[in-house]
Scaffold this active site. Sequence first.
Site, PDB file in Angstrom:
ATOM      1  CB  SER A 155      29.158  52.937 -57.856  1.00 13.96           C
ATOM      2  OG  SER A 155      27.889  52.808 -57.273  1.00 13.96           O
TER       3      SER A 155
ATOM      4  CE  LYS B   2      11.151  56.218 -36.759  1.00  9.36           C
ATOM      5  NZ  LYS B   2      11.165  57.073 -37.952  1.00  9.36           N
TER       6      LYS B   2
END
Length: 322
Positions: A153, A205
């Site tokens: 990764s 949110k």
Amino acid sequence: MDKHQQTNTSDDNAPGWEKAVLEKLAFAAIDEQKRTRRWGVFFKFLTFAYLAVALGMFIYPRFEAEMTTDKEHVAVIDVLGMIVDGEAANADVIIEGLRDAEKDKNTKGIILNINSPGGSAVQSAYVYEEIRRQKAKHPDIPIYSVVGDMCASGGYYIASASDKIYVSRASLIGSIGVIMNGFGFSDVLHKLGVERRLLTAGEHKAMLDPFSPINLQEEQHMQSLLDQVHQQFIAAVKQGRGDRLKETPEMFSGLVWTGEEGVKLGLADDFGSVDSVARDVLGTETKVNFTPQERLIDRLAGKFGASFAHAMGTAIKSINFQ
């Protein structure tokens, strides 16, 4: 007559007895003072030694970074563990090591000693861009990556920017993908009879709130972000590896391969260790580690800062902008 003589003898002995006692008391006091002085000197020496050690721990990494050798050498920079801000392998540390190594006139080449499962895409991208910048600025100083157990990764993101990648046959390499994970507890709360009360200013949110049912629009939005970062990762690997890659449908799927398979796929170039690459590829057995070390004062400051931040977070936890 005998009684009179005995009285005189007693009177004659009394002053001598008092003198002896006083002398003993005086000598005892002197001995006590000597012991006190000796212990005082001992504790002063102990305090001085402690301060000297603390001072050495404070400044040693700086000396270590500045101490090199007059011989040509290979600069080694460790990329060990998670590549995350605040950990040992973070962008600032790795980049500082790269720049210090490039500045040293005796640096013959740079080896990134990588053993990492990955980490932050942003941190990895910072290092990737710095490697490419240093290669353009100093084309005569090669930068090689040497893989230990794992280079996956974000670790591979960084390695792909180097001139060559060396692996062990048993190394794990690849994992070219992006991940975001979490948990959902909405059904558990419902079964327990717990009501989730959440107030926000902004429709999304509380996106991916673990105590609320998944919102399809938010899920699609986050997936698009992951896809964008994935494409950036793929583009970086292709730019770094170029024609050496032998692309397959699975190459950018997040799978990992052994070092042996990685060489066949063009994910790596050859087999080698830090020692063998320094000796056989760069032509010197002299290695200098340029990995910046955290100073004691910085570690203490970090712990103090974390404690302070936790205390402040506890104080204002009812209102936040997370």
